[in-house]
Design an enzyme around this catalytic site. Structure first.
Site, PDB file in Angstrom:
ATOM      1  N   ASN A   1     -18.514  30.400  27.209  1.00 59.01           N
ATOM      2  CA  ASN A   1     -19.060  29.792  28.431  1.00 59.01           C
ATOM      3  C   ASN A   1     -18.473  30.409  29.702  1.00 59.01           C
ATOM      4  OD1 ASN A   1     -16.525  28.683  28.273  1.00 59.01           O
ATOM      5  ND2 ASN A   1     -17.220  26.602  27.842  1.00 59.01           N
TER       6      ASN A   1
ATOM      7  N   ARG B   1      -8.541  24.409  35.575  1.00 61.07           N
ATOM      8  CA  ARG B   1      -7.987  23.166  35.037  1.00 61.07           C
ATOM      9  C   ARG B   1      -7.421  22.351  36.196  1.00 61.07           C
ATOM     10  NH1 ARG B   1     -10.780  23.892  31.396  1.00 61.07           N
ATOM     11  NH2 ARG B   1     -10.252  24.153  29.195  1.00 61.07           N
TER      12      ARG B   1
ATOM     13  N   GLN C   1      -8.597  13.805  31.786  1.00 54.42           N
ATOM     14  CA  GLN C   1     -10.042  13.678  31.602  1.00 54.42           C
ATOM     15  C   GLN C   1     -10.321  12.736  30.449  1.00 54.42           C
ATOM     16  OE1 GLN C   1     -11.426  17.998  33.390  1.00 54.42           O
ATOM     17  NE2 GLN C   1     -11.968  17.504  31.332  1.00 54.42           N
TER      18      GLN C   1
ATOM     19  N   HIS D   1     -16.518  17.334  34.299  1.00 55.72           N
ATOM     20  CA  HIS D   1     -16.281  18.661  33.715  1.00 55.72           C
ATOM     21  C   HIS D   1     -17.542  19.132  32.970  1.00 55.72           C
ATOM     22  CE1 HIS D   1     -13.136  21.283  31.409  1.00 55.72           C
ATOM     23  NE2 HIS D   1     -14.193  21.980  31.789  1.00 55.72           N
TER      24      HIS D   1
HETATM   25  P1  NDP Z   1      -9.713  34.923  30.091  1.00 53.08           P
HETATM   26  O1  NDP Z   1      -8.660  34.820  29.038  1.00 53.08           O
HETATM   27  O2  NDP Z   1     -10.732  35.986  29.984  1.00 53.08           O
HETATM   28  O3  NDP Z   1      -9.026  35.097  31.515  1.00 53.08           O
HETATM   29  C1  NDP Z   1      -7.897  34.434  31.884  1.00 53.08           C
HETATM   30  C2  NDP Z   1      -7.187  35.294  32.894  1.00 53.08           C
HETATM   31  O4  NDP Z   1      -6.140  34.522  33.500  1.00 53.08           O
HETATM   32  C3  NDP Z   1      -6.550  36.523  32.300  1.00 53.08           C
HETATM   33  O5  NDP Z   1      -6.974  37.654  33.019  1.00 53.08           O
HETATM   34  C4  NDP Z   1      -5.082  36.247  32.505  1.00 53.08           C
HETATM   35  O6  NDP Z   1      -4.339  37.369  32.806  1.00 53.08           O
HETATM   36  C5  NDP Z   1      -5.085  35.400  33.745  1.00 53.08           C
HETATM   37  N1  NDP Z   1      -3.822  34.710  33.960  1.00 53.08           N
HETATM   38  C6  NDP Z   1      -3.097  34.004  33.079  1.00 53.08           C
HETATM   39  N2  NDP Z   1      -1.992  33.535  33.675  1.00 53.08           N
HETATM   40  C7  NDP Z   1      -2.025  33.957  34.953  1.00 53.08           C
HETATM   41  C8  NDP Z   1      -1.165  33.789  36.049  1.00 53.08           C
HETATM   42  N3  NDP Z   1      -0.020  33.112  35.933  1.00 53.08           N
HETATM   43  N4  NDP Z   1      -1.509  34.361  37.226  1.00 53.08           N
HETATM   44  C9  NDP Z   1      -2.648  35.083  37.352  1.00 53.08           C
HETATM   45  N5  NDP Z   1      -3.517  35.277  36.321  1.00 53.08           N
HETATM   46  C10 NDP Z   1      -3.202  34.709  35.143  1.00 53.08           C
HETATM   47  O7  NDP Z   1     -10.385  33.483  30.168  1.00 53.08           O
HETATM   48  P2  NDP Z   1     -11.702  33.028  30.913  1.00 53.08           P
HETATM   49  O8  NDP Z   1     -11.820  33.802  32.175  1.00 53.08           O
HETATM   50  O9  NDP Z   1     -12.845  32.996  29.985  1.00 53.08           O
HETATM   51  O10 NDP Z   1     -11.309  31.501  31.221  1.00 53.08           O
HETATM   52  C11 NDP Z   1     -10.228  31.208  32.096  1.00 53.08           C
HETATM   53  C12 NDP Z   1      -9.957  29.707  32.108  1.00 53.08           C
HETATM   54  O11 NDP Z   1     -11.057  29.024  32.687  1.00 53.08           O
HETATM   55  C13 NDP Z   1      -9.818  29.070  30.717  1.00 53.08           C
HETATM   56  O12 NDP Z   1      -8.531  29.233  30.189  1.00 53.08           O
HETATM   57  C14 NDP Z   1     -10.114  27.620  31.024  1.00 53.08           C
HETATM   58  O13 NDP Z   1      -8.958  26.950  31.441  1.00 53.08           O
HETATM   59  C15 NDP Z   1     -11.102  27.697  32.187  1.00 53.08           C
HETATM   60  N6  NDP Z   1     -12.460  27.404  31.740  1.00 53.08           N
HETATM   61  C16 NDP Z   1     -13.118  26.330  32.299  1.00 53.08           C
HETATM   62  C17 NDP Z   1     -14.363  25.967  31.853  1.00 53.08           C
HETATM   63  C18 NDP Z   1     -15.111  24.835  32.484  1.00 53.08           C
HETATM   64  O14 NDP Z   1     -16.056  24.326  31.876  1.00 53.08           O
HETATM   65  N7  NDP Z   1     -14.750  24.399  33.676  1.00 53.08           N
HETATM   66  C19 NDP Z   1     -15.014  26.685  30.755  1.00 53.08           C
HETATM   67  C20 NDP Z   1     -14.305  27.873  30.329  1.00 53.08           C
HETATM   68  C21 NDP Z   1     -13.057  28.164  30.781  1.00 53.08           C
HETATM   69  P3  NDP Z   1      -3.808  38.396  31.723  1.00 53.08           P
HETATM   70  O15 NDP Z   1      -4.594  38.203  30.476  1.00 53.08           O
HETATM   71  O16 NDP Z   1      -4.081  39.651  32.456  1.00 53.08           O
HETATM   72  O17 NDP Z   1      -2.391  38.061  31.535  1.00 53.08           O
END
Ligand code: NDP
Length: 401
Positions: A147, A285, A314, A333
Site C-alpha cells: 500500500n 505513525r 488506535q 487510519h
Molecule cells: P520503506 O521501508 O520503503 O521506507 C521507510 C524509509 O524510512 C526507509 O527509506 C528508511 O531508511 C527510512 N527511515 C527509517 N528510519 C529513519 C530515520 N530515523 N530517519 C530518516 N529515515 C528513516 O517503507 P514505506 O515507505 O513503504 O513505508 C514507510 C512507513 O509508512 C511504514 O513503516 C508505516 O509506518 C507507514 N505506512 C502507513 C500506512 C498508512 O496507511 N497510513 C500504510 C503503509 C505504510 P533506510 O531504509 O534508508 O534506513
C-alpha cells in the site's frame, strides 16, 4: 494444525456492502522498481471487495479450514477481557492490520507461548513489541509495498487539501454558504514551495515523484541516500538530519517507520525549528509526532495545518485532542486500506501463510524480525526496540454508532 487469530476492523455500520462503486480494479503487474506483486498460488476473494473488515476475513477462511487450521476473526482487540486476549494462549499466528492494530506487547507475547508468527496485513509492524519478538525468536513479517503507492497518493491529496484550504471550503458549501473570503483567507498555491520528506523509502520517494510536476523545490532526509541519478532527476536536496531539513521547508511529510529512533521525533523543539506557518502531513505513525506539541503549534500558528491518518493509540479515544484541534485534516487510519490496497495485502498475507505452512522461505523483503534479529526490510528500515508503550489506552475507545 495451527490456530490463527486475525484481528480486523469492524464492518460498515450499514453492514457488508452488496454492491460497489466500481466494477473492478486496474491490473498492475509490478511495483515501481520492479518488485513483483504478491504471488499466492490462489486467492478465494474478489479483488475490489471489502476484505479488511471482519466479514471479509482477508479471504482466508475457506483455504485455511480446508487445510485443517482454525481461523478466529475478531475486531475485539483491546483490554484484558477482549477476544484477542482470550484467544492468545493457544494461538500460533496473529494477523493484524495497522489500521486497527492488535498491539502485541511483551506482556501479550509472554501469554502466547505457542505464538510463532506475527503477520502484518499492510506495512508497519510497530504494533508488535519488536524487541520482545526478537527475544522470543518470533517471525514478524509484513506485505512490503502493498500500500505504499496508496499512501503516497493520500499524502499528495492531504498536502493540496491543507495548502489550498479544501476542507473548510467544502464545509461552507455543505452549510449552504458562498463565503469566498472565508475560504481563501487561508488558501495558497503549492507551486514554488519547499516540500520535504522525512524518509525517502517506497512511500517517500513516490511522494517526491508525484510532487515534482507541481514545480516545487524537493527535499529529503534519510539514513541511506538515494542514488545520484534519482537526486538529479528530481532535483532533490538531501539533508543529513530532519532538523536541517525542516528549517527550510514550507511543507513536511513524514514517511519513516515508527521505531525508537523516530518515536517523538516531531516534538516541541523540532516543531519550533520549522518555518512559521509550515504544514505537516503525517501518514507514517501517530507516535512520531508529539500529540500535545502538534496541538500547541496549530493553536499558536507555528503550524498552519496538520493532516494525516495515523494516531496513537488506535482507535483514538473520543477525547483525543487531534479530533478537535484547529486547522487539521485528520481521518481515521485509511490511506493504506483502499479497496485496491486490500486486494494486494490480502494476497500477500496468503502468500506468506502458504510459505509458512509449506516450510518455504518468506520473501526477504517481507521480513521484519526473524531468527532472533531484525531481518530483511526490518534490518534496513527499523532499529530494535519497542514502540508499543501506552497502547493499552486504546481500550478507552467507545463506539459511537
Ligand atoms: P520503506 O521501508 O520503503 O521506507 C521507510 C524509509 O524510512 C526507509 O527509506 C528508511 O531508511 C527510512 N527511515 C527509517 N528510519 C529513519 C530515520 N530515523 N530517519 C530518516 N529515515 C528513516 O517503507 P514505506 O515507505 O513503504 O513505508 C514507510 C512507513 O509508512 C511504514 O513503516 C508505516 O509506518 C507507514 N505506512 C502507513 C500506512 C498508512 O496507511 N497510513 C500504510 C503503509 C505504510 P533506510 O531504509 O534508508 O534506513
Amino acid at each position: 494444525m495451527a490456530k490463527i487469530i486475525c484481528v480486523l476492523y469492524d464492518d460498515p455500520v450499514t453492514g457488508t456492502p452488496t454492491s460497489y462503486a466500481r466494477d473492478g480494479l486496474p491490473k498492475l503487474e509490478r511495483y515501481p522498481g520492479g518488485q513483483t506483486l504478491p504471488t499466492p498460488k490462489a486467492i478465494d476473494f474478489v479483488p475490489g471487495t471489502l476484505l479488511g473488515s471482519v466479514s471479509g476475513e482477508l479471504g482466508l477462511r475457506r483455504w485455511l479450514e480446508s487445510l485443517g487450521h482454525t481461523l478466529v476473526v475478531t475486531s475485539d482487540k483491546d483490554g484484558a477481557e477482549s477476544r484477542l486476549d482470550r484467544e492468545l494462549p493457544d494461538a500460533d499466528v496473529v494477523i493484524s492490520q495497522p489500521f486497527w492494530p492488535a498491539y502485541l506487547t511483551a506482556e501479550r507475547i509472554a501469554r502466547a507461548p505457542k505464538l510463532k508468527l506475527a503477520l502484518t496485513a499492510g506495512i508497519g509492524s510497530d504494533h508488535v513489541d519488536l524487541q520482545a519478538a526478537i527475544d522470543r525468536g518470533l517471525t514478524v513479517a509484513e506485505v512490503t509495498y502493498c500500500n505504499s503507492i496508496s499512501v503516497a497518493e493520500h499524502v499528495v491529496m492531504m498536502i493540496l487539501g491543507l495548502v489550498r484550504n479544501y476542507i473548510p471550503s467544502y464545509q461552507w458549501v455543505v452549510k449552504g454558504g458562498w463565503n469566498i473570503a472565508d475560504c481563501v483567507a487561508r488558501s495558497y498555491d503549492v507551486e514554488g514551495m519547499h516540500v520535504g520528506t522525512v524518509a525517502a523509502g517506497r512511500i517517500g520517494l513516490a511522494v517526491l515523484r508525484r510532487l515534482a510536476p507541481f514545480d516545487v523545490h524537493l527535499h529529503y532526509t534519510d539514513r541511506h541516500r538515494l542514488s545520484e541519478a534519482v537526486e538529479t532527476e528530481l532535483n532533490l536536496t538531501w539533508h543529513p538530519t530532519a532538523e536541517d531539513m525542516v528549517k527550510v521547508c514550507d511543507v513536511v511529510t513524514i514517511n519513516a517507520p515508527l521505531h525508537p529512533e523516530t518515536e517523538n521525533l516531531f516534538n516541541a523543539a523540532l516543531i519550533a525549528k520549522m518555518k512559521r506557518g509550515a504544514y505537516l502531513v503525517n501518514t507514517a505513525r501517530g507516535k512520531i509526532c508529539n500529540r500535545d506539541a502538534v496541538v500547541a503549534a496549530l493553536e499558536s500558528g507555528q503550524l498552519a495545518g496538520y493532516a494525516g491518518d495515523v494516531w496513537f493509540p488506535q482507535p483514538a479515544p473520543a477525547d483525543h485532542p487531534w479530533r478537535t484541534m484547529p486547522h487539521h485534516g485528520m481521518t481515521p487510519h485509511i490511506s493504506g486500506t483502499s479497496l485496491s490496497a486490500q486486494a494486494r495485502y490480502a494476497a500477500g498475507v496468503r502468500e506468506i501463510l502458504e510459505c509458512w505452512f509449506e516450510g518455504r522461505p518468506i520473501r526477504d523483503e517481507y521480513l521484519i524480525v526473524d531468527g532472533g534479529k531484525l531481518a530483511g526490510a526490518g534490518a534496513h528500515s527499523y532499529s530494535a526496540g519497542n514502540a508499543t508503550g501506552g497502547s493499552g489506552d486504546a481500550a478507552r475507545f467507545k463506539k459511537t454508532t
